[in-house]
Motif scaffolding. Structure first.
Motif, PDB file in Angstrom:
ATOM      1  N   GLU A 120       3.680  10.988 -13.781  1.00  0.00           N
ATOM      2  CA  GLU A 120       4.087  10.848 -12.378  1.00  0.00           C
ATOM      3  C   GLU A 120       3.872   9.418 -11.892  1.00  0.00           C
ATOM      4  OE1 GLU A 120       3.238  15.404 -10.861  1.00  0.00           O
ATOM      5  OE2 GLU A 120       1.683  13.897 -10.586  1.00  0.00           O
ATOM      6  N   LEU A 121       2.737   8.843 -12.244  1.00  0.00           N
ATOM      7  CA  LEU A 121       2.462   7.463 -11.866  1.00  0.00           C
ATOM      8  C   LEU A 121       3.427   6.515 -12.575  1.00  0.00           C
ATOM      9  CD1 LEU A 121       0.784   5.365 -10.379  1.00  0.00           C
ATOM     10  CD2 LEU A 121      -0.881   5.471 -12.269  1.00  0.00           C
ATOM     11  N   ARG A 122       3.668   6.747 -13.842  1.00  0.00           N
ATOM     12  CA  ARG A 122       4.583   5.916 -14.631  1.00  0.00           C
ATOM     13  C   ARG A 122       5.979   5.908 -14.021  1.00  0.00           C
ATOM     14  NH1 ARG A 122       3.322   8.061 -18.959  1.00  0.00           N
ATOM     15  NH2 ARG A 122       1.905   6.452 -19.694  1.00  0.00           N
ATOM     16  N   GLU A 123       6.475   7.065 -13.627  1.00  0.00           N
ATOM     17  CA  GLU A 123       7.804   7.144 -13.024  1.00  0.00           C
ATOM     18  C   GLU A 123       7.880   6.329 -11.740  1.00  0.00           C
ATOM     19  OE1 GLU A 123       8.549  11.329 -12.604  1.00  0.00           O
ATOM     20  OE2 GLU A 123       8.779  11.634 -14.771  1.00  0.00           O
ATOM     21  N   PHE A 124       6.844   6.382 -10.926  1.00  0.00           N
ATOM     22  CA  PHE A 124       6.810   5.590  -9.710  1.00  0.00           C
ATOM     23  C   PHE A 124       6.775   4.090 -10.032  1.00  0.00           C
ATOM     24  CE2 PHE A 124       4.243   3.160  -6.713  1.00  0.00           C
ATOM     25  CZ  PHE A 124       5.087   3.190  -5.622  1.00  0.00           C
ATOM     26  N   LEU A 125       5.903   3.700 -10.946  1.00  0.00           N
ATOM     27  CA  LEU A 125       5.737   2.277 -11.257  1.00  0.00           C
ATOM     28  C   LEU A 125       6.976   1.680 -11.911  1.00  0.00           C
ATOM     29  CD1 LEU A 125       2.016   2.240 -12.422  1.00  0.00           C
ATOM     30  CD2 LEU A 125       2.960   1.433 -10.236  1.00  0.00           C
ATOM     31  N   PHE A 126       7.726   2.475 -12.650  1.00  0.00           N
ATOM     32  CA  PHE A 126       8.970   1.965 -13.242  1.00  0.00           C
ATOM     33  C   PHE A 126       9.959   1.527 -12.152  1.00  0.00           C
ATOM     34  CE2 PHE A 126       8.452   3.629 -17.680  1.00  0.00           C
ATOM     35  CZ  PHE A 126       8.738   2.432 -18.308  1.00  0.00           C
ATOM     36  N   GLU A 127       9.839   2.090 -10.953  1.00  0.00           N
ATOM     37  CA  GLU A 127      10.704   1.672  -9.844  1.00  0.00           C
ATOM     38  C   GLU A 127      10.349   0.263  -9.365  1.00  0.00           C
ATOM     39  OE1 GLU A 127      10.407   4.652  -6.776  1.00  0.00           O
ATOM     40  OE2 GLU A 127      10.843   6.277  -8.187  1.00  0.00           O
ATOM     41  N   LEU A 128       9.118  -0.195  -9.634  1.00  0.00           N
ATOM     42  CA  LEU A 128       8.671  -1.508  -9.193  1.00  0.00           C
ATOM     43  C   LEU A 128       9.024  -2.625 -10.161  1.00  0.00           C
ATOM     44  CD1 LEU A 128       5.027  -0.781  -8.028  1.00  0.00           C
ATOM     45  CD2 LEU A 128       7.018  -1.147  -6.603  1.00  0.00           C
ATOM     46  N   PRO A 151       2.149   3.910 -25.126  1.00  0.00           N
ATOM     47  CA  PRO A 151       1.593   5.275 -25.069  1.00  0.00           C
ATOM     48  C   PRO A 151       0.093   5.263 -24.757  1.00  0.00           C
ATOM     49  CG  PRO A 151       2.972   4.988 -27.018  1.00  0.00           C
ATOM     50  CD  PRO A 151       2.789   3.626 -26.410  1.00  0.00           C
ATOM     51  N   GLY A 152      -0.284   6.070 -23.790  1.00  0.00           N
ATOM     52  CA  GLY A 152      -1.679   6.244 -23.447  1.00  0.00           C
ATOM     53  C   GLY A 152      -2.284   5.175 -22.555  1.00  0.00           C
ATOM     54  N   TYR A 153      -1.511   4.152 -22.190  1.00  0.00           N
ATOM     55  CA  TYR A 153      -2.071   3.048 -21.405  1.00  0.00           C
ATOM     56  C   TYR A 153      -2.519   3.512 -20.015  1.00  0.00           C
ATOM     57  CZ  TYR A 153      -2.676  -1.509 -19.218  1.00  0.00           C
ATOM     58  OH  TYR A 153      -3.187  -2.592 -18.555  1.00  0.00           O
ATOM     59  N   LEU A 154      -1.630   4.170 -19.284  1.00  0.00           N
ATOM     60  CA  LEU A 154      -1.999   4.625 -17.941  1.00  0.00           C
ATOM     61  C   LEU A 154      -3.070   5.710 -17.994  1.00  0.00           C
ATOM     62  CD1 LEU A 154       1.403   4.754 -16.026  1.00  0.00           C
ATOM     63  CD2 LEU A 154      -0.344   2.970 -15.984  1.00  0.00           C
ATOM     64  N   ASP A 205      -4.664  12.658 -16.876  1.00  0.00           N
ATOM     65  CA  ASP A 205      -4.095  13.452 -17.956  1.00  0.00           C
ATOM     66  C   ASP A 205      -2.626  13.054 -18.127  1.00  0.00           C
ATOM     67  OD1 ASP A 205      -2.430  14.975 -16.185  1.00  0.00           O
ATOM     68  OD2 ASP A 205      -3.970  16.505 -15.939  1.00  0.00           O
ATOM     69  N   GLU A 206      -1.985  13.606 -19.117  1.00  0.00           N
ATOM     70  CA  GLU A 206      -0.625  13.209 -19.467  1.00  0.00           C
ATOM     71  C   GLU A 206       0.372  13.417 -18.325  1.00  0.00           C
ATOM     72  OE1 GLU A 206       2.571  14.475 -22.875  1.00  0.00           O
ATOM     73  OE2 GLU A 206       0.463  14.329 -23.464  1.00  0.00           O
ATOM     74  N   GLN A 207       0.278  14.560 -17.644  1.00  0.00           N
ATOM     75  CA  GLN A 207       1.206  14.860 -16.547  1.00  0.00           C
ATOM     76  C   GLN A 207       0.980  13.915 -15.363  1.00  0.00           C
ATOM     77  OE1 GLN A 207       0.910  18.792 -14.874  1.00  0.00           O
ATOM     78  NE2 GLN A 207       2.556  18.453 -13.412  1.00  0.00           N
ATOM     79  N   GLN A 208      -0.259  13.685 -15.001  1.00  0.00           N
ATOM     80  CA  GLN A 208      -0.572  12.775 -13.895  1.00  0.00           C
ATOM     81  C   GLN A 208      -0.089  11.358 -14.211  1.00  0.00           C
ATOM     82  OE1 GLN A 208      -4.745  13.496 -14.071  1.00  0.00           O
ATOM     83  NE2 GLN A 208      -4.728  14.944 -12.345  1.00  0.00           N
ATOM     84  N   ALA A 209      -0.323  10.918 -15.433  1.00  0.00           N
ATOM     85  CA  ALA A 209       0.096   9.579 -15.837  1.00  0.00           C
ATOM     86  C   ALA A 209       1.615   9.452 -15.809  1.00  0.00           C
ATOM     87  CB  ALA A 209      -0.437   9.263 -17.231  1.00  0.00           C
ATOM     88  N   PHE A 244       0.859  -1.179   0.000  1.00  0.00           N
ATOM     89  CA  PHE A 244       0.000   0.000   0.000  1.00  0.00           C
ATOM     90  C   PHE A 244       0.896   1.230   0.000  1.00  0.00           C
ATOM     91  CE2 PHE A 244      -2.584  -3.349   1.822  1.00  0.00           C
ATOM     92  CZ  PHE A 244      -3.782  -3.189   1.136  1.00  0.00           C
ATOM     93  N   VAL A 245       0.669   2.103  -0.971  1.00  0.00           N
ATOM     94  CA  VAL A 245       1.518   3.283  -1.140  1.00  0.00           C
ATOM     95  C   VAL A 245       0.627   4.505  -1.343  1.00  0.00           C
ATOM     96  CG1 VAL A 245       3.296   4.377  -2.556  1.00  0.00           C
ATOM     97  CG2 VAL A 245       3.305   1.908  -2.278  1.00  0.00           C
ATOM     98  N   SER A 246       0.968   5.583  -0.668  1.00  0.00           N
ATOM     99  CA  SER A 246       0.297   6.855  -0.879  1.00  0.00           C
ATOM    100  C   SER A 246       1.368   7.902  -1.118  1.00  0.00           C
ATOM    101  CB  SER A 246      -0.547   7.220   0.345  1.00  0.00           C
ATOM    102  OG  SER A 246      -1.191   8.460   0.141  1.00  0.00           O
ATOM    103  N   PHE A 247       1.228   8.641  -2.222  1.00  0.00           N
ATOM    104  CA  PHE A 247       2.173   9.730  -2.475  1.00  0.00           C
ATOM    105  C   PHE A 247       1.468  10.850  -3.218  1.00  0.00           C
ATOM    106  CE2 PHE A 247       2.651   7.156  -6.281  1.00  0.00           C
ATOM    107  CZ  PHE A 247       2.834   8.074  -7.306  1.00  0.00           C
ATOM    108  N   MET A 248       2.031  12.027  -3.087  1.00  0.00           N
ATOM    109  CA  MET A 248       1.479  13.215  -3.723  1.00  0.00           C
ATOM    110  C   MET A 248       2.363  13.619  -4.876  1.00  0.00           C
ATOM    111  SD  MET A 248      -1.067  15.219  -3.448  1.00  0.00           S
ATOM    112  CE  MET A 248      -1.512  16.552  -4.547  1.00  0.00           C
ATOM    113  N   GLY A 249       1.793  13.691  -6.061  1.00  0.00           N
ATOM    114  CA  GLY A 249       2.501  14.215  -7.224  1.00  0.00           C
ATOM    115  C   GLY A 249       2.313  15.717  -7.289  1.00  0.00           C
TER     116      GLY A 249
END
Length: 88
Positions: A79-87, A63-66, A73-77, A18-23
């Motif tokens: 931020e999420l993409r950068e986090f998930l790439f760490e996993l 492209p566009g999956y998340l 939107d593109e910016q929000q996705a 469980f992870v909570s973070f603010m972009g």
């Protein structure tokens, strides 16, 4: 009532993070489930939006999956993409 036809009915062990973070513009409250199913991909649930997706590295590069899966939107996705790439 007719009998139920199961395609499968299995119980598996999972590891859930469980992870909570603010972009910059979005808060993410995620449950990330890992199991031996889905070819090593993760089930990522966004608890705030009640949306989920099965995600692996190939999906993060798509492209566009998340954006589509989590209605971001593109910016929000990104931020999420950068986090998930760490996993993955």
């Amino acid at each position: 009532m007719s009998e139920r036809f199961f395609l499968y009915d299995e119980t598996v062990n999972t590891k859930t993070r469980f992870v909570s973070f603010m972009g910059e513009t979005e808060r993410f409250d995620l449950a990330i489930i890992q199991s031996d199913r889905y070819y090593g991909k993760y089930i990522v649930l966004n608890i705030l939006s009640n949306l989920f997706a099965i995600i692996g590295e190939d999906d993060l590069n798509e492209p566009g999956y998340l954006e589509h899966a989590f209605q971001l939107d593109e910016q929000q996705a990104q931020e999420l993409r950068e986090f998930l790439f760490e996993l993955v």
